[in-house]
Structure formats: structure tokens, C-alpha cells
Design a protein around this motif. Sequence first.
Motif, short mmCIF file in Angstrom:
data_model
loop_
_atom_site.label_atom_id
_atom_site.label_comp_id
_atom_site.label_asym_id
_atom_site.label_seq_id
_atom_site.Cartn_x
_atom_site.Cartn_y
_atom_site.Cartn_z
N ALA A 144 0.81 -1.21 0.00
CA ALA A 144 0.00 0.00 0.00
C ALA A 144 0.85 1.27 0.00
O ALA A 144 0.31 2.37 -0.07
CB ALA A 144 -0.94 -0.01 1.20
N CYS A 145 2.18 1.12 0.09
CA CYS A 145 3.04 2.30 -0.04
C CYS A 145 3.88 2.19 -1.31
O CYS A 145 4.74 3.01 -1.57
CB CYS A 145 3.92 2.49 1.20
N GLY A 146 3.63 1.13 -2.09
CA GLY A 146 4.29 0.98 -3.39
C GLY A 146 5.78 0.69 -3.32
O GLY A 146 6.51 0.94 -4.29
N HIS A 147 6.24 0.12 -2.23
CA HIS A 147 7.68 -0.10 -2.11
C HIS A 147 8.19 -1.19 -3.06
O HIS A 147 9.39 -1.26 -3.31
CB HIS A 147 8.07 -0.41 -0.66
N HIS A 148 7.28 -2.03 -3.58
CA HIS A 148 7.71 -3.00 -4.61
C HIS A 148 8.15 -2.26 -5.87
O HIS A 148 9.08 -2.68 -6.55
CB HIS A 148 6.57 -3.98 -4.91
N ALA A 165 12.44 -2.31 5.72
CA ALA A 165 11.60 -1.88 6.85
C ALA A 165 11.45 -0.37 6.98
O ALA A 165 11.64 0.19 8.05
CB ALA A 165 12.16 -2.45 8.16
N GLU A 166 11.09 0.29 5.88
CA GLU A 166 10.87 1.74 5.98
C GLU A 166 9.66 2.02 6.86
O GLU A 166 9.63 3.01 7.59
CB GLU A 166 10.67 2.35 4.59
N GLU A 167 8.66 1.14 6.78
CA GLU A 167 7.41 1.38 7.51
C GLU A 167 7.56 1.09 9.00
O GLU A 167 7.14 0.06 9.50
CB GLU A 167 6.28 0.52 6.91
N GLY A 168 8.19 2.01 9.71
CA GLY A 168 8.27 1.88 11.15
C GLY A 168 9.48 1.14 11.68
O GLY A 168 9.72 1.11 12.88
N ALA A 219 -1.68 7.36 0.13
CA ALA A 219 -0.82 6.21 0.45
C ALA A 219 -1.52 5.34 1.50
O ALA A 219 -2.42 5.80 2.20
CB ALA A 219 0.51 6.70 0.99
N HIS A 220 -1.10 4.11 1.59
CA HIS A 220 -1.58 3.16 2.61
C HIS A 220 -3.06 2.81 2.46
O HIS A 220 -3.75 2.56 3.44
CB HIS A 220 -1.31 3.70 4.04
N THR A 221 -3.55 2.83 1.23
CA THR A 221 -4.95 2.47 0.98
C THR A 221 -5.01 1.31 -0.02
O THR A 221 -4.03 1.05 -0.74
CB THR A 221 -5.74 3.65 0.38
#
Length: 475
Positions: free
Chosen positions: A123-127, A160-163, A404-406
Amino acid sequence: MKKLYTLICLLGVVGFGYGQDQGILTGLEEKAAFYGTISKQIWSNPELGYLETESSTLLQKTLQDAGFAVKAGVADIPTAFVAEYGQGSPVIGIMAEFDALPGVSQQAVPFREPVVEGGAGHACGHHLFGTASVAAGISVKEWMEQNNIQGTIRVYGTPAEEGGGGKVYMARAGLMDDVDAMLHWHPGSQNAAGAYSSLANISTKFRFYGEASHAAAAPERGKSALDGVEAMNFMVNLMREHVPQETRMHYVITRGGEAPNVVPAFAESYHYVRHPDAQVVKEIFKKMVDAAEGAAQGTQTRMEYEIINGVYNLLPNETLARVMHKNLELVGGVNYDREEKKFAEDIIGTFPAGVKASPEDAAKIAPFMVSEKGSGGSTDVGDVSWLVPTAGLGAATWVPGTSAHTWQAVAAGGMSIGQKGMMVAAKTLALTAADLFKNPEVTKAAKEELTRRQGEGFEYEALVGNRTAPLDYRK
Ligand SMILES: [Zn+2]
Ligand SMILES: [Zn+2]
């Protein structure tokens, strides 16, 4: 600043020829399908922070196959890596993220339909982030070979960017110390390459320990850990009146006891404190710890805390950002075909009334902007940006208007809209890196700007202190 701008404009005309760089654009265009497949593979197997084994391995292998030397497991993080080609200076770095988010599983369709109910999703498009950065790195490597360019291109695999703050531990380990300029990007709903800031952040778990007892039969023998949590949160909420305006404080109670008739022996709350200035965050955080200690004393409980993550605000670098913006304009935005336009219209139809967006916005490039104010969220790119001149861009990988995150972000990221947006980023990053190899005076000016912005006597001190990476924070 005006002088610098003139210089860069001049370079734009004289130094940044189209000849060699056209090869970068066509080379990436030819491989768009290949990178699309890689991004789809990572999207289809969303892995959470520090658990991104297969995503990281796939990106490493792609770089290795293209002739990069890859060091994996750097900074004591199994999924972090540094891939390198070339020798000596300048050293230009590109960062690649690849972690997913819990609970936002979604198929690549324009209506809500999870792949796995409650499962993870990109949901943040990190791929796309990881894949496009790898694509840019490989393209720059090929360009260096073809044109006999001296220097080093590096791709940093930052988990691990998300937190989880992967970049903080990589920066703290000194892995970026010799980098002359660092580039990054982020998936988004528009194309923009301004010089922006973000909020510094410390996130912490406060754990209270009490004494369990029967809540009706022997309440006098109990010490409620939940009372500790509630007393602390009460004080933190009072504090809101006495912090600088731009401060953000938010929390959740992650453990509050199991049953009302048992006095809770353990309770935990998870707090964030954010502000545009890392020093202010540190000061408020200290007060928060005081509140937690006071709460423990007043409720006869014991308190321990653990800093889970801490990141600096982004330090903008206008010198680099202007080069990035120029290249983004050269590359252009995302043009939808008929099917994509239909998909976008369907997605826009799911937004709350009042969100103004149109599929055509994906083709636009936002005007150049410098903003030192920092708003919205936080990113672990912040720490890197205080150590190395850093610039990034946003590319329209999501339907305009998407947050983002949706699930809407996951959906577009899993089909051609996301893949087209990703290639805008790959091309812009590669052209910018090439410009920096060709024009050492730009990296020199960027370095001077960094020193000026750091201010007198700046010494980097990670906000996470000396803790090791929280490798199990998503387990
Ligand atoms: Zn995110
Ligand atoms: Zn993100």
C-alpha cells in the motif's frame, strides 16, 4: 541561490547533452516489461519490514546478474544490502525500499477485493520503489561502461521503511559515509521533484507492570498496569497545550489487560511524537518519559520503555532537487491508455466526495517547490539526508487523488499504471545520476549546501540511540 540556479540552467544547456543520455531512456524503455515483471513478483508476495527475504533476494539477484557486486546482510540486518559497480569517486547512491504493510491486501482491481482477508499488501508501493531504483542503478552502470565514466554507482537495499527505520541503522553503521550524492524516490499520485522536508519522529512503546488480582474479591491486592497507561496518556494529552504548534503526538493502547475482572498485570501503549525539528522531538520525548515515570509512581506500577523507531526530518537539498526536477520534466509524466483511463475513473469513483482528481493529472509535472516546513509523515530517508546530499522525486504510480496506505494504492501498484509510473522514476533517477557523474561541480555545490543547512557543529546522533534494528517488530 540565484547564481547557483543560473549555473545549473547553464549546465542544463551546455553540459547535459541528450546524446549519451538518450541511451539511458531507450535502454530503460526496452526493459520496461522485464522490470514490470519483477515489481509484480514482489507485489504478489508482500513481505513485512525486516522479513522481506524473497523481495530482497530478487532485487539482489537482478543486480548481480547485471554485474554488480552485492554485499548482503549489512548493518546486522539480514535483508539489507549494498550493491556496487565501479571504483573510486564520485560515489552516487540510489536507495531501494521493498517492505509491505499489514492488513491492506488487495487485488489489482478498481474495487475493494482483498487477495487474503487481513493479509499484507504493498500500500506504499515499495515494490515499485525497489524495482525502479534497481532499474536505474543498472541503467547507470551500463551507461558508465559505454562511456568510460569514472566513479562508483551503488544501490542500497533499505528494508523496513514502515516503522522499522532500516536506513537509520545503515546510516549509523557508516555505510553511506563516502557517498557524494544520494537519490531516492517514492510512489505517489503525482509527479514532483521539489526540495521538501518531513517530520522528525520518535516512536516508543511504554510498558507498565503491575500485580494481578481478582477485581471484585481482592481489588486492594491488585496494582493495575492499565492505570499506569491511562495516567500516562492523560498527562501526555494535557501536554498538547504546551508543545509547539507543529507538534504531532499520537498513540494506541497495544495491551490493556485481558478481562475486566482481572486487575491487569501488564499494559502497553505505543506513542509517536513528531515535529519538523529533530531537537524539538527529543525535548518533547523527554517530557513524555517523565510523564510515564510519574504515572508509574502514582499507580504503584513499574515502567519500562523501548524506542522502536526514531528518524530525522528530511533536510532538503535544492541543488540536487533542481537537477532532479529538470530530468523529471525531460522524462514527462504517465499517459494512460483507454483501459487504464477506465481503471482510473473507477478508482476515482471510490474516493470520498470532495476529492478532486482526474486521470489526466498523472501526465502532469508539479512545478518546482522548496519547502523547509516539513509536513505529513516521516521517513527514514531523513537520517541519510543529514549525512549525504540527498534528493528524491515522487512519481504517479497511483491514480491521481489516491492516498498512500490504501487499497486503491495497492490496486494501481499491481497493474500497468503502477509500472508506468515506476519507469518515470527509474528514468529520472538514472538521468540525474548520469548528470552528477558528468558534473562534479554540482555534487560539490550540493555538499556545500548540506554543510550550510546542517549548521555549525552538527554531529549526527541517531534518535534510536544505540539499540539494534528491531528485526522482530512485525513478527
Ligand atoms: Zn508508507
Ligand atoms: Zn513509503
